[in-house]
Design an enzyme around this catalytic site. Sequence first.
Site, PDB file in Angstrom:
ATOM      1  N   ASN A  97      33.642  40.670  33.915  1.00 35.34           N
ATOM      2  CA  ASN A  97      32.846  40.099  34.997  1.00 35.34           C
ATOM      3  C   ASN A  97      33.061  38.588  34.967  1.00 35.34           C
ATOM      4  OD1 ASN A  97      31.181  42.432  36.165  1.00 35.34           O
ATOM      5  ND2 ASN A  97      30.917  42.672  33.948  1.00 35.34           N
ATOM      6  N   GLU A  98      33.989  38.146  35.788  1.00 28.68           N
ATOM      7  CA  GLU A  98      34.409  36.745  35.791  1.00 28.68           C
ATOM      8  C   GLU A  98      33.373  35.868  36.501  1.00 28.68           C
ATOM      9  OE1 GLU A  98      37.824  35.742  34.634  1.00 28.68           O
ATOM     10  OE2 GLU A  98      37.451  37.615  33.618  1.00 28.68           O
TER      11      GLU A  98
END
Length: 663
Positions: free
Chosen positions: A183-184
């Site tokens: 989850n950037e």
Amino acid sequence: MKTNLSSQITLNRVSPRYYKPENAFEKSVLTRFEKIPTDIFESAEEGANQIAYEIAQTIKEKQKVGKFCVLALTGGNSPRNVYSELIRMHQQEKLSFRNVIVFNLYEYYPLAPDAVNSNFNALKEMFLDHVDIDKQNLFTPDGTIAKDTIFEYCKLYEQRIASFGGIDIALLGIGRVGNIAFNEPGSRLNSATRLILLDNASRNEAAKSFGSIESTPISSITMGVSTILAAKKIFLMAWGEDKAHMIKNCVEGAVTDNIPASYIQTHNDAHVVIDLSAAANLTRIQRPWLVTSCEWNDKLIRSAIVWLCAITKKPILKLTNKDYNENGLSELLALYGSAYNVNIKIFNDFQHTITGWPGGKPNADDTYRPERAKPFPKRVVVFSPHPDDDVISMGGTIRRLVEQKHEVHVAYQTSGNIAVGDEEVIRFLHFINGFNQLFIESADKVINDKYAEIREFLKDKKDGDMDTRDILTIKGLIRRGEARIACMYNNIPLNRCHFLDLPFYETGKIQKNPISEADVEIVRALLREVKPHQIFVAGDLADPHGTHRVCTDAVFAAIDLEKEEGAKWLKDCRIWMYRGAWAEWEIEHIEMAVPISPEELRAKRNSILKHQSQMESAPFMGNDERLFWQRSEERNRGTAALYDSLGLASYEAMEAFVEYIPL
């Protein structure tokens, strides 16, 4: 043989009361800036063992009531020690995993059907293949599915998690950009399992598994933030100083999509488990005077004064009693009687770190100098992990040592061959071919055949293909040539230029082998030959590629063995740690600062520029777009500017060092 001595370097002797509070009241005082329950351990192994124990207890509790225990797990380096302890429990304490369900947190996309570098394979190799878990209970995103089926596939993955009653424990690491799973930054709180494009920093980190950045997938199928936060319990772990900055943002900062790990502040049973190195930037460790009364030592006082100068924008000698009282440092006034007394002490401490004689000044009183006056001249060994770290990190100091008539040896620990672009090989092949045509009357068939063979290989080379041994040898020769030219430029005789080619590095891939006895013995042989009075070694343990740490461990292991055998040369030797292109020592830790004049800084730049293969086309520049000479100059100027802002002498630039005392 001790091969992890770098992990035991403690720059700050942190009082246990800051990370092991005696009671709940003391803990609440110390942790008032922390928004997630955070447990700090002295070592990564100790922290990992605590997580493994809690996972094991949950598995056993579920077994008693005949239920599955659902875990969300990942590959990577962070959980390695947790898995090792769980395997030990399985083998020695008969902990069974028959009731365990595992969901892989993420998988790279796209992957070839026969890909061996998948995250799930890493998870199996580290953990799953060593315990009695039922293979039918293992679930992972599929990195080989068709793009047009991904949306439906991710929906089914969520449904499968729900069918087992949700996740009991999610075991997370924290990425370099604050990501959890993949989850950037920018990921939303309500995001579910999905395909996501990888940030450059995440790809660079993943490249260790794939051999090169070109062969690393550009995206990943990852569990979403909401999927992870739906877990009943979350452990977020981090080890090492390279995670300290992100841990502070996650634990003490605001909840923000720029740092997805900060979302776990919203969870009602999340725990951060870290070692002292990863805790270095937390307020209770870095600025304990803001949360409690302190056990003051010289380094903590230095740190406090530098901080106070920064927030008051004053040099040391202008700080007043009022400045101390208004910023939580009245304890120092009680200890020293007045601001003047503290100021003079710390000003003199910093002044004594500055020396233009890094090898010691002959016939001088060395009471307050970082280095001894005698013996003079000294035999000096500079260990350089790659063939350019010496000039990048301490090029000015090397020139000063040579000019001051010390016997300087430079030991290049690795060949650096994977950090040479293919175009450099082609350029040198053109030269060799042209040289043969001009100066060798009869064509050499062996040379011509090898030339054609290498050209053909490079022409057909695809992303991810490993170089042949011949090409790696040529790349190593290119770097050797550059290192020799830099040494000649710095007036170091070539017989004092040593190429160790440590075996751990020679895999042809980013991922290296573990340190071995062979590596240590090569270093040890050089030390026995030179019998140095000074050793300089890389201390930037947050190096993103890990080679510096292994090289440092090899030197420290060799020194440790020599110490055990009572080597006489070691009794008259000091060991100094420098930092490279990635970071600089915090000023409170600096024990020797070597000023560099504008002319010396220009000469240092020139010696870095001798390494032509490491300019714009170098494969592993990291996320910093500046060239190495630019990074180095900015860092050196920054150190000088900091000394200047504290009211000390103003220099163009400075190189900084910390002494290593063998354990």
